[in-house]
Write a protein that holds these residues in place. Sequence first.
Motif, PDB file in Angstrom:
ATOM      1  N   VAL A  12       0.867  -1.132   0.092  1.00 18.20           N
ATOM      2  CA  VAL A  12       0.065   0.268   0.000  1.00 18.20           C
ATOM      3  C   VAL A  12       1.003   1.206   0.028  1.00 18.20           C
ATOM      4  CG1 VAL A  12      -1.869   1.367   1.271  1.00 18.20           C
ATOM      5  CG2 VAL A  12      -1.793  -1.314   1.194  1.00 18.20           C
ATOM      6  N   LEU A  13       0.787   2.061  -1.177  1.00 18.52           N
ATOM      7  CA  LEU A  13       1.414   3.276  -1.181  1.00 18.52           C
ATOM      8  C   LEU A  13       0.574   4.439  -0.923  1.00 18.52           C
ATOM      9  CD1 LEU A  13       3.133   2.307  -4.535  1.00 18.52           C
ATOM     10  CD2 LEU A  13       4.050   2.327  -2.307  1.00 18.52           C
ATOM     11  N   GLU A  14       0.707   4.929   0.240  1.00 22.07           N
ATOM     12  CA  GLU A  14      -0.439   6.072   0.643  1.00 22.07           C
ATOM     13  C   GLU A  14       0.475   7.378   0.515  1.00 22.07           C
ATOM     14  OE1 GLU A  14      -3.405   8.069   2.502  1.00 22.07           O
ATOM     15  OE2 GLU A  14      -1.409   8.434   3.066  1.00 22.07           O
ATOM     16  N   PHE A  15      -0.451   8.115  -0.178  1.00 21.37           N
ATOM     17  CA  PHE A  15      -0.095   9.683  -0.193  1.00 21.37           C
ATOM     18  C   PHE A  15      -1.104  10.726   0.261  1.00 21.37           C
ATOM     19  CE2 PHE A  15      -2.019   7.878  -4.092  1.00 21.37           C
ATOM     20  CZ  PHE A  15      -2.859   8.959  -4.597  1.00 21.37           C
ATOM     21  N   GLY A  16      -2.015  10.196   1.095  1.00 22.90           N
ATOM     22  CA  GLY A  16      -2.971  11.189   1.563  1.00 22.90           C
ATOM     23  C   GLY A  16      -2.424  11.953   2.455  1.00 22.90           C
ATOM     24  N   ALA A  17      -3.375  12.645   3.252  1.00 20.03           N
ATOM     25  CA  ALA A  17      -3.143  13.587   4.673  1.00 20.03           C
ATOM     26  C   ALA A  17      -2.639  12.958   5.814  1.00 20.03           C
ATOM     27  CB  ALA A  17      -4.321  14.505   4.882  1.00 20.03           C
ATOM     28  N   GLY A  18      -2.878  11.749   6.002  1.00 19.97           N
ATOM     29  CA  GLY A  18      -2.505  11.387   7.240  1.00 19.97           C
ATOM     30  C   GLY A  18      -2.095   9.734   7.111  1.00 19.97           C
ATOM     31  N   PRO A  19      -1.419   9.332   7.990  1.00 24.10           N
ATOM     32  CA  PRO A  19      -1.044   7.925   8.273  1.00 24.10           C
ATOM     33  C   PRO A  19      -2.267   6.554   8.213  1.00 24.10           C
ATOM     34  CG  PRO A  19      -0.582   8.526  10.126  1.00 24.10           C
ATOM     35  CD  PRO A  19      -1.079   9.763   9.413  1.00 24.10           C
ATOM     36  N   LEU A  20      -2.034   5.442   7.971  1.00 24.06           N
ATOM     37  CA  LEU A  20      -2.778   4.533   8.051  1.00 24.06           C
ATOM     38  C   LEU A  20      -2.461   3.959   9.535  1.00 24.06           C
ATOM     39  CD1 LEU A  20      -2.719   2.889   4.507  1.00 24.06           C
ATOM     40  CD2 LEU A  20      -4.651   4.119   5.440  1.00 24.06           C
ATOM     41  N   ALA A  21      -3.652   3.665  10.359  1.00 21.55           N
ATOM     42  CA  ALA A  21      -3.649   2.791  11.497  1.00 21.55           C
ATOM     43  C   ALA A  21      -3.856   1.279  11.220  1.00 21.55           C
ATOM     44  CB  ALA A  21      -4.336   3.562  12.557  1.00 21.55           C
ATOM     45  N   VAL A  22      -3.079   0.380  11.656  1.00 21.64           N
ATOM     46  CA  VAL A  22      -3.185  -0.813  11.237  1.00 21.64           C
ATOM     47  C   VAL A  22      -3.288  -1.616  12.833  1.00 21.64           C
ATOM     48  CG1 VAL A  22      -2.304  -3.097  10.384  1.00 21.64           C
ATOM     49  CG2 VAL A  22      -1.801  -0.861   9.314  1.00 21.64           C
ATOM     50  N   ASP A  23      -4.538  -2.259  13.016  1.00 21.26           N
ATOM     51  CA  ASP A  23      -4.670  -3.088  14.222  1.00 21.26           C
ATOM     52  C   ASP A  23      -4.030  -4.613  14.000  1.00 21.26           C
ATOM     53  OD1 ASP A  23      -5.146  -0.588  15.714  1.00 21.26           O
ATOM     54  OD2 ASP A  23      -7.377  -0.983  15.189  1.00 21.26           O
ATOM     55  N   ALA A  24      -3.232  -5.026  14.537  1.00 20.41           N
ATOM     56  CA  ALA A  24      -2.918  -6.702  14.480  1.00 20.41           C
ATOM     57  C   ALA A  24      -2.650  -7.119  15.690  1.00 20.41           C
ATOM     58  CB  ALA A  24      -1.883  -6.581  13.510  1.00 20.41           C
TER      59      ALA A  24
END
Length: 268
Positions: free
Chosen positions: A25-37
């Motif tokens: 996943v190459l994210e380029f939006g305003a904020g980070p992705l939060a991953v719950d694992a």
Amino acid sequence: MAGFRDRDGGPVDMRVVPHPAVTVVLEFGAGPLAVDAAAGRQQYRDLVAGFGHGAVRVRGENVECVEVRLSPVAAYAVLGTSPAELDHIVVALEDLWGQEAAQIRQQLVEAASWQERFALAEAALARRSVTGAAVDREVAWAWDRIVADRGRVRIEELAAEIGWSRKRLWSRFRSQIGLPPKRAAKLVRFDHAVHRLALGESAARIAADSGYVDQSHLHRDVLAFTGVTPATCAGDTGLAVDGIAYAEYGALPLRLSRLAPPAMALHL
């Protein structure tokens, strides 16, 4: 490959359903992705997820990203590590690519269109695939057979056709693909079945067509991979998105040797 944008800028909250690919996943939006694992919550700008991620949830706001589903045959070269090292974990792309990950993210931010972003992502993947280590030809052939047969092929038959012992196939396949061949076949079969569930087909019919002994065995696999029942999984948002974002290509992951035009940008 598909593009995603959160249409309203509101929160995104999706459970990840396992599939036979390594996800980038190459994210380029305003904020980070939060991953719950299982290891807790982590935040990522870009991420790589291995196969065993059925208990993972992804959350974020103002999400814009390019998602790439890589065949493990391609992932071995592209990521610079065996998918076996990514089993049941999510890692930052920066941990694998270093500064190049940040450079690509900036290029995606500056790109004027989705087609330009797809082209940038494709170029980066193709460039790394040329310089990375390749899997054994026999291992790649065995993986392609498993995918083509939708997970119903017998591993003993694969070993015999390659001319390897079952033990040798297990060892090479596990180290280069990231899963033992039997587990890989089980995941491919599950992936095919669960997408049919999402289309509203009968579980009994799917079980019969997909090579399960009976419907209870399908139920057991879905529960093992996702933690929920087939009925609950059939209504999963992620599977519904798959049917749109990857409609032209089915559930098959990307092999860089036969790149197709990327899928459309999908507004969520």
